[in-house]
Write a protein that holds these residues in place. Structure first.
Motif, PDB file in Angstrom:
ATOM      1  N   VAL A   1      29.527 -42.552 -17.757  1.00  0.00           N
ATOM      2  CA  VAL A   1      28.507 -43.035 -16.824  1.00  0.00           C
ATOM      3  C   VAL A   1      27.904 -44.309 -17.405  1.00  0.00           C
ATOM      4  O   VAL A   1      26.899 -44.289 -18.098  1.00  0.00           O
ATOM      5  CB  VAL A   1      27.416 -41.965 -16.594  1.00  0.00           C
ATOM      6  N   GLY A   2      28.562 -45.435 -17.126  1.00  0.00           N
ATOM      7  CA  GLY A   2      28.066 -46.716 -17.594  1.00  0.00           C
ATOM      8  C   GLY A   2      28.399 -46.979 -19.055  1.00  0.00           C
ATOM      9  O   GLY A   2      28.989 -46.156 -19.754  1.00  0.00           O
ATOM     10  N   GLY A   3      27.998 -48.154 -19.515  1.00  0.00           N
ATOM     11  CA  GLY A   3      28.320 -48.586 -20.871  1.00  0.00           C
ATOM     12  C   GLY A   3      29.515 -49.520 -20.858  1.00  0.00           C
ATOM     13  O   GLY A   3      30.488 -49.280 -20.128  1.00  0.00           O
ATOM     14  N   TRP A   4      29.426 -50.567 -21.665  1.00  0.00           N
ATOM     15  CA  TRP A   4      30.485 -51.587 -21.646  1.00  0.00           C
ATOM     16  C   TRP A   4      31.583 -51.330 -22.670  1.00  0.00           C
ATOM     17  O   TRP A   4      32.577 -52.050 -22.697  1.00  0.00           O
ATOM     18  CB  TRP A   4      29.881 -52.969 -21.861  1.00  0.00           C
ATOM     19  N   SER A   5      31.429 -50.304 -23.512  1.00  0.00           N
ATOM     20  CA  SER A   5      32.478 -49.935 -24.474  1.00  0.00           C
ATOM     21  C   SER A   5      32.966 -51.136 -25.284  1.00  0.00           C
ATOM     22  O   SER A   5      34.161 -51.308 -25.501  1.00  0.00           O
ATOM     23  CB  SER A   5      33.655 -49.264 -23.751  1.00  0.00           C
ATOM     24  N   HIS A   6      32.021 -51.987 -25.679  1.00  0.00           N
ATOM     25  CA  HIS A   6      32.283 -53.161 -26.525  1.00  0.00           C
ATOM     26  C   HIS A   6      33.114 -54.238 -25.840  1.00  0.00           C
ATOM     27  O   HIS A   6      33.610 -55.150 -26.509  1.00  0.00           O
ATOM     28  CB  HIS A   6      32.960 -52.743 -27.840  1.00  0.00           C
ATOM     29  N   THR A   7      33.271 -54.162 -24.522  1.00  0.00           N
ATOM     30  CA  THR A   7      33.952 -55.242 -23.808  1.00  0.00           C
ATOM     31  C   THR A   7      32.964 -56.327 -23.386  1.00  0.00           C
ATOM     32  O   THR A   7      33.366 -57.435 -23.058  1.00  0.00           O
ATOM     33  CB  THR A   7      34.651 -54.710 -22.543  1.00  0.00           C
ATOM     34  N   ALA A   8      31.682 -56.004 -23.357  1.00  0.00           N
ATOM     35  CA  ALA A   8      30.636 -56.949 -22.976  1.00  0.00           C
ATOM     36  C   ALA A   8      29.330 -56.465 -23.591  1.00  0.00           C
ATOM     37  O   ALA A   8      29.218 -55.316 -24.031  1.00  0.00           O
ATOM     38  CB  ALA A   8      30.509 -57.051 -21.453  1.00  0.00           C
ATOM     39  N   THR A   9      28.338 -57.334 -23.590  1.00  0.00           N
ATOM     40  CA  THR A   9      27.025 -56.992 -24.140  1.00  0.00           C
ATOM     41  C   THR A   9      26.092 -56.604 -23.010  1.00  0.00           C
ATOM     42  O   THR A   9      25.958 -57.346 -22.035  1.00  0.00           O
ATOM     43  CB  THR A   9      26.431 -58.191 -24.895  1.00  0.00           C
ATOM     44  N   PRO A  10      25.442 -55.437 -23.093  1.00  0.00           N
ATOM     45  CA  PRO A  10      24.490 -55.069 -22.033  1.00  0.00           C
ATOM     46  C   PRO A  10      23.267 -55.967 -22.076  1.00  0.00           C
ATOM     47  O   PRO A  10      22.675 -56.186 -23.129  1.00  0.00           O
ATOM     48  CB  PRO A  10      24.124 -53.617 -22.378  1.00  0.00           C
ATOM     49  N   THR A  11      22.896 -56.521 -20.923  1.00  0.00           N
ATOM     50  CA  THR A  11      21.707 -57.359 -20.800  1.00  0.00           C
ATOM     51  C   THR A  11      21.009 -57.021 -19.487  1.00  0.00           C
ATOM     52  O   THR A  11      21.647 -56.512 -18.558  1.00  0.00           O
ATOM     53  CB  THR A  11      22.065 -58.860 -20.796  1.00  0.00           C
ATOM     54  N   PRO A  12      19.700 -57.310 -19.371  1.00  0.00           N
ATOM     55  CA  PRO A  12      19.022 -57.069 -18.091  1.00  0.00           C
ATOM     56  C   PRO A  12      19.697 -57.778 -16.933  1.00  0.00           C
ATOM     57  O   PRO A  12      19.747 -57.248 -15.820  1.00  0.00           O
ATOM     58  CB  PRO A  12      17.607 -57.602 -18.349  1.00  0.00           C
ATOM     59  N   ALA A  13      20.231 -58.974 -17.160  1.00  0.00           N
ATOM     60  CA  ALA A  13      20.838 -59.758 -16.082  1.00  0.00           C
ATOM     61  C   ALA A  13      22.144 -59.151 -15.581  1.00  0.00           C
ATOM     62  O   ALA A  13      22.622 -59.516 -14.504  1.00  0.00           O
ATOM     63  CB  ALA A  13      21.077 -61.194 -16.543  1.00  0.00           C
ATOM     64  N   ARG A  14      22.737 -58.211 -16.340  1.00  0.00           N
ATOM     65  CA  ARG A  14      24.005 -57.589 -15.932  1.00  0.00           C
ATOM     66  C   ARG A  14      23.799 -56.196 -15.344  1.00  0.00           C
ATOM     67  O   ARG A  14      24.768 -55.463 -15.136  1.00  0.00           O
ATOM     68  CB  ARG A  14      24.954 -57.513 -17.137  1.00  0.00           C
ATOM     69  N   GLN A  15      22.562 -55.821 -15.076  1.00  0.00           N
ATOM     70  CA  GLN A  15      22.282 -54.453 -14.655  1.00  0.00           C
ATOM     71  C   GLN A  15      22.861 -54.106 -13.296  1.00  0.00           C
ATOM     72  O   GLN A  15      22.976 -52.928 -12.950  1.00  0.00           O
ATOM     73  CB  GLN A  15      20.780 -54.201 -14.652  1.00  0.00           C
ATOM     74  N   LEU A  16      23.248 -55.093 -12.489  1.00  0.00           N
ATOM     75  CA  LEU A  16      23.829 -54.815 -11.165  1.00  0.00           C
ATOM     76  C   LEU A  16      25.337 -54.590 -11.225  1.00  0.00           C
ATOM     77  O   LEU A  16      25.945 -54.215 -10.223  1.00  0.00           O
ATOM     78  CB  LEU A  16      23.530 -55.974 -10.216  1.00  0.00           C
ATOM     79  N   ALA A  17      25.948 -54.816 -12.394  1.00  0.00           N
ATOM     80  CA  ALA A  17      27.406 -54.784 -12.527  1.00  0.00           C
ATOM     81  C   ALA A  17      27.904 -53.409 -12.939  1.00  0.00           C
ATOM     82  O   ALA A  17      27.461 -52.851 -13.949  1.00  0.00           O
ATOM     83  CB  ALA A  17      27.849 -55.828 -13.548  1.00  0.00           C
ATOM     84  N   ARG A  18      28.824 -52.855 -12.149  1.00  0.00           N
ATOM     85  CA  ARG A  18      29.455 -51.571 -12.472  1.00  0.00           C
ATOM     86  C   ARG A  18      30.936 -51.648 -12.140  1.00  0.00           C
ATOM     87  O   ARG A  18      31.325 -52.291 -11.164  1.00  0.00           O
ATOM     88  CB  ARG A  18      28.791 -50.422 -11.703  1.00  0.00           C
ATOM     89  N   VAL A  19      31.741 -50.969 -12.944  1.00  0.00           N
ATOM     90  CA  VAL A  19      33.197 -51.036 -12.810  1.00  0.00           C
ATOM     91  C   VAL A  19      33.779 -49.630 -12.759  1.00  0.00           C
ATOM     92  O   VAL A  19      33.447 -48.794 -13.604  1.00  0.00           O
ATOM     93  CB  VAL A  19      33.821 -51.804 -13.996  1.00  0.00           C
ATOM     94  N   VAL A  20      34.641 -49.380 -11.787  1.00  0.00           N
ATOM     95  CA  VAL A  20      35.320 -48.086 -11.662  1.00  0.00           C
ATOM     96  C   VAL A  20      36.717 -48.184 -12.257  1.00  0.00           C
ATOM     97  O   VAL A  20      37.482 -49.095 -11.926  1.00  0.00           O
ATOM     98  CB  VAL A  20      35.422 -47.657 -10.183  1.00  0.00           C
ATOM     99  N   LEU A  21      37.017 -47.241 -13.139  1.00  0.00           N
ATOM    100  CA  LEU A  21      38.377 -47.072 -13.652  1.00  0.00           C
ATOM    101  C   LEU A  21      38.768 -45.628 -13.380  1.00  0.00           C
ATOM    102  O   LEU A  21      38.147 -44.703 -13.894  1.00  0.00           O
ATOM    103  CB  LEU A  21      38.412 -47.369 -15.153  1.00  0.00           C
ATOM    104  N   GLU A  22      39.781 -45.433 -12.540  1.00  0.00           N
ATOM    105  CA  GLU A  22      40.195 -44.061 -12.246  1.00  0.00           C
ATOM    106  C   GLU A  22      41.699 -43.896 -12.318  1.00  0.00           C
ATOM    107  O   GLU A  22      42.259 -42.990 -11.723  1.00  0.00           O
ATOM    108  CB  GLU A  22      39.661 -43.593 -10.891  1.00  0.00           C
ATOM    109  N   ASP A  23      42.313 -44.754 -13.078  1.00  0.00           N
ATOM    110  CA  ASP A  23      43.752 -44.628 -13.296  1.00  0.00           C
ATOM    111  C   ASP A  23      43.962 -43.674 -14.465  1.00  0.00           C
ATOM    112  O   ASP A  23      43.767 -44.042 -15.624  1.00  0.00           O
ATOM    113  CB  ASP A  23      44.346 -46.007 -13.597  1.00  0.00           C
ATOM    114  N   THR A  24      44.353 -42.430 -14.191  1.00  0.00           N
ATOM    115  CA  THR A  24      44.474 -41.443 -15.265  1.00  0.00           C
ATOM    116  C   THR A  24      45.551 -41.826 -16.269  1.00  0.00           C
ATOM    117  O   THR A  24      45.551 -41.331 -17.389  1.00  0.00           O
ATOM    118  CB  THR A  24      44.791 -40.052 -14.681  1.00  0.00           C
ATOM    119  N   GLY A  25      46.451 -42.709 -15.890  1.00  0.00           N
ATOM    120  CA  GLY A  25      47.469 -43.156 -16.832  1.00  0.00           C
ATOM    121  C   GLY A  25      46.900 -43.945 -17.987  1.00  0.00           C
ATOM    122  O   GLY A  25      47.539 -44.102 -19.028  1.00  0.00           O
ATOM    123  N   ALA A  26      45.672 -44.449 -17.826  1.00  0.00           N
ATOM    124  CA  ALA A  26      45.047 -45.214 -18.906  1.00  0.00           C
ATOM    125  C   ALA A  26      44.486 -44.309 -19.987  1.00  0.00           C
ATOM    126  O   ALA A  26      44.307 -44.737 -21.133  1.00  0.00           O
ATOM    127  CB  ALA A  26      43.936 -46.099 -18.345  1.00  0.00           C
TER     128      ALA A  26
END
Length: 501
Positions: free
Chosen positions: A300-325
């Motif tokens: 549930v959220g978190g950039w997993s070290h791909t980006a830095t969390p900042t207040p200006a990025r609070q609107l950004a969310r990404v879905v990954l649902e490829d179980t092959g990954a």
């Protein structure tokens, strides 16, 4: 020197040391542990799960998770209680490590009891005690007659004899102090956190009616047989309109021959609804990746070290649902509460593109621009007089999130009896907008209260607040007030006639 190719002289089996039980579930929260039990219920085909938090004098002492799944016979129950046992998982199963039941349970209790009934099989019961299990992995076999009694209890609650009841006793990590108010506050906080966690983790299953979950809190020995309060789905992508016209947008991350789809979303600016915020935590804390496995949310959220969390990025969310990954690119932890991105996947995300050339970092910039532009507009608004009595607290809070307030005075919106044909009056000295009580029923038909008619009062506040912000009424202010009284008085009279009064 020529070495002998085959230097193996014997093969031995090294059983795990029972002491590892002491560390099982150390990273589980109460919410993630119960969610792990719900996973097992879903894998067993359950459509209903009832969670019961049972107390003594408001202290949590027992947890039960009951389901209407297919249940277990003696062999399946023995396997379920075996440390590290991995059954033959099928596509769609949420189980993964063979540790979930034990880790979830021993992370929060000292005694785990399982009662289960499967179609055509004798009801079974098994119990493992953490202290004994950590010495020799022993498990107690329980009476089938008592197991049948628990099956009857389960039928009263979830409507099925077949199914499984998980019971934690000797619960640890609960409030143990003497303060009654603190005990109740702890329980209330944990209930809210549990409901939020389950609501977002299983939101797809709940929203599609594939799963029903309820939570009951009651004193041990007095728990009602019926269901508790249903868990409602919390959709972290449940906005009505995208915050950016070009989104959601699908980016493709490529690693070797494998392609992984990333669906990028941008929430509307200044969102303050359930789904953007989750539980008592603000939406800013939920930017980042949302990773699904068979419609179950693992991260549930978190950039997993791909980006830095900042207040200006609070609107950004990404879905990954490829179980092959999951496996080659993303490693799941046993608690299913977060994932580790492998270096090859970091590289793939950095190079990911959409069909129109949008990159991952272009997406982040687009989300930042929506947030920044909205806050620029906010800073250009002039401070206003604070709304007070007569305006609903939620409306006051929203006005405060949109506008800054002038220090000092506040304006009230109240009702009083006035002549027919008049709808409002402005009392500059008392900082009050008066409304004619004769017409109150038009806007509060079920009876008035201090904070009634919130839409009407919000509109009147927005219309009139500026006349209270000066030291006195100017000629322009007085003319505006006459205009409002004339037009709104006529409108109220017309509304009354249309209603047949």
């Amino acid at each position: 020197m020529v070495r002998v190719a085959n230097d193996v002289v014997e093969r031995i089996k090294l059983a795990p040391d029972a002491g590892l039980v002491k560390s099982l579930g150390a990273n589980h929260t109460l919410e993630s542990a119960i969610a792990d039990l719900v996973d097992n219920s879903i894998d067993a085909g359950a459509s209903r799960v009832s969670i019961r938090l049972l107390t003594r004098k408001d202290r949590l002492t027992q947890v039960e998770v009951l389901d209407n799944g297919k249940g277990m016979d003696a062999g399946a129950a023995n396997a379920a209680m075996t440390i590290g046992h991995q059954r033959d998982y099928i596509d769609g199963d949420l189980g993964h490590f063979g540790m979930g039941l034990k880790a979830a349970s021993f992370g929060h209790s000292d005694v785990l009891t399982v009662w289960s009934t499967s179609y055509g099989a004798t009801p079974v019961g098994r119990r493992i005690r953490r202290a004994d299990f950590s010495k020799d992995f022993t498990c107690e076999v329980l009476s089938s007659d008592v197991a049948a009694e628990h099956a009857a209890d389960r039928q009263n609650i979830v409507g099925s004899l077949e199914g499984t009841s998980i019971v934690w006793t000797d619960v640890r990590n609960a409030y143990r102090g003497r303060n009654q108010d603190e005990a109740r506050s702890w329980l209330s906080t944990r209930n809210e956190a549990l409901r939020s966690h389950l609501g977002v983790t299983f939101h797809r299953l709940l929203a599609s009616n594939r799963l029903q979950i309820d939570v009951l809190i009651d004193e041990l020995g007095e728990a009602i047989a019926g269901s508790g309060v249903p868990i409602l789905p919390i959709d972290p992508f449940g906005y009505a309109t995208s915050g950016h016209p070009g989104y959601p947008k699908q980016l493709v991350a490529t690693a070797g021959e494998v392609k992984v789809n990333l669906t990028c979303h941008i929430w509307p600016a200044k969102s303050d609804v359930t789904g953007f915020r989750i539980g008592s935590r603000s939406g800013e804390q939920f930017q980042g990746f949302y990773i699904y496995r068979h419609d179950r949310l693992l991260q549930v959220g978190g950039w997993s070290h791909t980006a830095t969390p900042t207040p200006a990025r609070q609107l950004a969310r990404v879905v990954l649902e490829d179980t092959g990954a999951i496996g080659p690119f993303v490693t799941m932890n046993p608690e299913k509460s977060g994932l580790k991105f492998e270096p090859v996947f970091h590289d793939a995300i950095n190079k990911a593109e959409a069909a129109d050339g949008t990159t991952f970092f272009t997406f982040l910039q687009d989300a930042e621009s929506i947030y920044t532009d909205a806050n620029k507009r906010k800073r250009q608004r002039k401070p206003v007089i604070r709304p007070d009595k007569g305006i609903a607290p939620a409306v006051r809070k929203r006005i405060g999130s949109e506008l800054s307030f002038i220090d000092g005075d506040a304006v009230d919106v109240k009702w009083k009896r006035m002549p027919e044909g008049e709808f409002l009056d402005i009392d500059h000295r008392a900082k009050t907008v008066w409304l004619n009580n004769r017409y109150r029923w038009l806007f509060a038909p079920d009876g008035g209260s201090l904070n009634d008619a919130p839409v009407l009062k919000a509109l009147l506040y927005l219309l009139t607040h500026h006349v209270f912000e000066g030291q006195h009424l100017g000629s322009r202010d007085k003319d505006e007030i006459l205009l409002w009284k004339s037009v709104l008085g006529a409108a109220a009279t017309a509304e009354e006639l249309m209603r047949g009064e």
